[in-house]
Design an enzyme around this catalytic site. Structure first.
Site, PDB file in Angstrom:
ATOM      1  N   GLU A   1       4.593   5.653  -5.653  1.00 19.47           N
ATOM      2  CA  GLU A   1       3.373   5.501  -4.862  1.00 19.47           C
ATOM      3  C   GLU A   1       3.029   6.787  -4.147  1.00 19.47           C
ATOM      4  OE1 GLU A   1       0.567   4.372  -1.668  1.00 19.47           O
ATOM      5  OE2 GLU A   1       2.476   5.409  -1.502  1.00 19.47           O
TER       6      GLU A   1
ATOM      7  N   ASP B   1       9.797   4.685  -2.787  1.00 18.37           N
ATOM      8  CA  ASP B   1       9.809   6.144  -2.698  1.00 18.37           C
ATOM      9  C   ASP B   1       9.193   6.600  -1.381  1.00 18.37           C
ATOM     10  OD1 ASP B   1       7.289   5.219  -3.709  1.00 18.37           O
ATOM     11  OD2 ASP B   1       6.771   7.251  -4.306  1.00 18.37           O
TER      12      ASP B   1
END
Length: 400
Positions: A157, A92
Site C-alpha cells: 500500500e 507494510d
C-alpha cells in the site's frame, strides 16, 4: 496488557518496510485460522519486489466444536445468503528516515507517557490488531453470526500499489466473490478517535506534457521557437478553468502543476522543449475521460506541438450514508460519545480498488497526526475503544 496492544506490538516489532511483510501476515493468519478462517497467501510482483497479500474468509467452526443448538443454528445460517464485511489494511510501512532522529528504535515498540511509539503504530498496525481482536471477541460471543467476515491485507500500500490489493481484487472478481461492506483501517481521526471517517476519496489522474519548440540562440529569437512562451497562454487558461463545482460530498476538482522544466542550464539558449508534470484530483462530477478531453482541447486551441502521457492512479469512489455508515457512526457514538464527520479529503488509499467490487466502503482508524513522521505514535488509551468500535460494527451489521 490488552490483547489489542499485545498484537499491535508484535506487528510493530516486524520491520515491514514496503514491500516486505516481514512475517506480519503469518501472525495474523495463525490467529484467524484458529477462529475458523480459511487463509490464502497471494504472492505477486517480481523477485526483487515481492508483495505478500492475505485473503482470509470465515468458514465457521468445525461441527465437533459446536453444541447441538449451535450446530442447528449453523445449518440454518448456511442456507442463507449472508452479507460479507471485509476488514482491509496493509502491513507494510514507509521507511523510517534517519534512525538517529528517533527517540527510540522504530521497530522496538516503546511506551512514554501513555503513548505507543513505533513505525506503523498509527499507519496502520494498531488498526489491524484492533480488527483481529474485535473479530475474536465477536465470534466468541456469536460463534455462527448472521454475517460473513473476511480480511484483505497487503504489503504493497505504501509502495507502487500495483501488486497488492489491486491484484487480490482482480482475483476476487474472477471468482465471483461478492463483498457488501468494507472497513479500511486507515488513520482517519484528526483530534479525537472517531471524529472523522472517510466515506470516499477523490480520483487521481496525472499527466506528463511535452511542448515542442525549436532551440536557438537567445540573441536570434526569430530563428527559434520558445516553447515556454508558446505554452504560457495555455497554462493561464488551464489554471483558470473550473473543471467542476464538486458536490455535497466532494470539493471541486483541482488541477495542479507539480513540476516544470525547460532549458539546458545556459542563459543564452532558447530551449527546444518544455516538460510539465501535473495532476487532477477529481470528484465524482468528472471522469478521467472528460478531463483528458477538456485539457487536450485547450492545448489544441493554442496550436501547440505536444505529446502527452497519462497515468490514472485511481477512480473516485463514494459511499453515501446507508447501512455501513450508520453502523460505524453509531458504534463511534456509543463508544466515545463523538458525532463523526464524513469526509472525502486527503490522498488515495487501497479503498479505490476495493470499491470496484464493494458498494459500501469506509475508512476509519486512529489519529493521523504522526503518520509517516519520525516518532510515529498512537495513544495507548485509544486501542481498546478502537477495537470496541470495530466490534460494535460487527454486532450492528449482524443484527440487520
Amino acid at each position: 496488557m490488552s490483547s489489542t496492544l499485545r498484537l499491535a506490538e508484535q506487528l510493530i516489532s516486524r520491520p515491514s518496510v514496503t514491500p516486505d511483510d516481514a512475517g506480519c501476515q503469518a501472525i495474523l493468519a495463525a490467529r484467524l485460522q484458529a477462529l475458523g478462517f480459511e487463509c490464502e497467501t497471494i504472492l505477486s510482483g517480481p523477485d526483487n519486489f515481492r508483495v505478500t497479500n492475505l485473503w482470509a474468509k470465515f468458514k465457521g467452526f468445525s461441527s465437533s466444536a459446536l453444541s447441538g443448538r449451535a450446530q442447528a443454528a449453523t445449518d440454518s445460517i448456511a442456507n442463507q445468503e449472508l452479507k460479507t464485511l471485509v476488514f482491509a489494511g496493509h502491513t507494510d510501512v514507509v521507511p523510517t528516515g534517519p534512525l538517529e532522529q528517533w527517540s527510540s528504535p522504530p521497530f522496538t515498540p516503546s511506551h512514554r507517557n501513555g503513548v505507543l511509539f513505533g513505525r506503523g503504530a498509527a499507519d496502520m498496525k494498531t488498526s489491524i490488531a484492533a480488527m483481529v481482536v474485535a473479530v475474536e471477541e465477536f465470534l466468541a460471543a456469536t460463534p455462527q453470526p448472521n454475517l460473513s467476515i473476511a480480511f484483505l491485507i497487503t504489503s504493497d500500500e505504501e509502495g507502487p500499489s500495483v501488486d497488492g490489493t489491486a491484484v487480490v481484487v482482480q482475483q476476487l472478481k474472477a471468482r465471483g466473490e461478492v463483498l457488501d461492506y468494507c472497513i479500511v483501517g486507515e488513520p482517519t481521526s484528526v483530534d479525537r478517535l472517531g471524529d472523522m471517517i472517510k466515506n470516499g476519496r477523490r480520483g487521481t489522474l496525472s499527466g506528463k506534457l511535452s511542448v515542442k519548440g525549436v532551440q536557438g540562440h537567445i540573441a536570434y529569437p526569430h530563428l527559434a521557437d520558445n516553447p515556454i512562451h508558446r505554452f504560457a497562454p495555455a497554462l493561464g487558461e488551464l489554471v483558470a478553468t473550473e473543471w467542476d463545482a464538486g458536490n455535497e460530498f466532494f470539493p471541486a476538482t483541482s488541477w495542479q502543476v507539480s513540476n516544470v522544466h525547460a532549458g539546458t542550464g545556459a542563459s543564452n539558449i532558447i530551449p527546444g522543449e518544455l516538460v510539465l508534470d501535473f495532476n487532477f484530483r477529481f470528484s465524482t462530477e468528472s471522469t478521467a475521460g472528460s478531463l483528458k478531453t477538456r485539457l487536450e482541447a485547450v492545448l489544441q486551441k493554442h496550436k501547440l506541438d505536444y505529446s502527452l502521457k497519462w497515468t490514472l492512479g485511481g477512480q473516485p469512489f463514494l459511499t453515501t450514508p446507508g447501512e455501513l455508515v450508520q453502523a460505524v457512526s453509531a458504534s463511534i457514538k456509543a463508544e466515545t460519545g463523538v458525532v463523526t464527520e464524513l469526509s472525502t479529503t486527503g490522498g488515495t488509499s487501497d479503498g479505490r480498488f476495493i470499491a470496484s467490487i464493494c458498494p459500501q466502503l469506509i475508512e476509519f482508524g486512529p489519529i493521523n497526526a504522526s503518520i509517516h513522521k519520525i516518532d510515529e505514535h498512537v495513544l495507548v488509551s485509544s486501542l481498546e475503544p478502537l477495537k470496541n468500535i470495530y466490534k460494535g460494527v460487527l454486532e450492528r451489521l449482524a443484527a440487520l
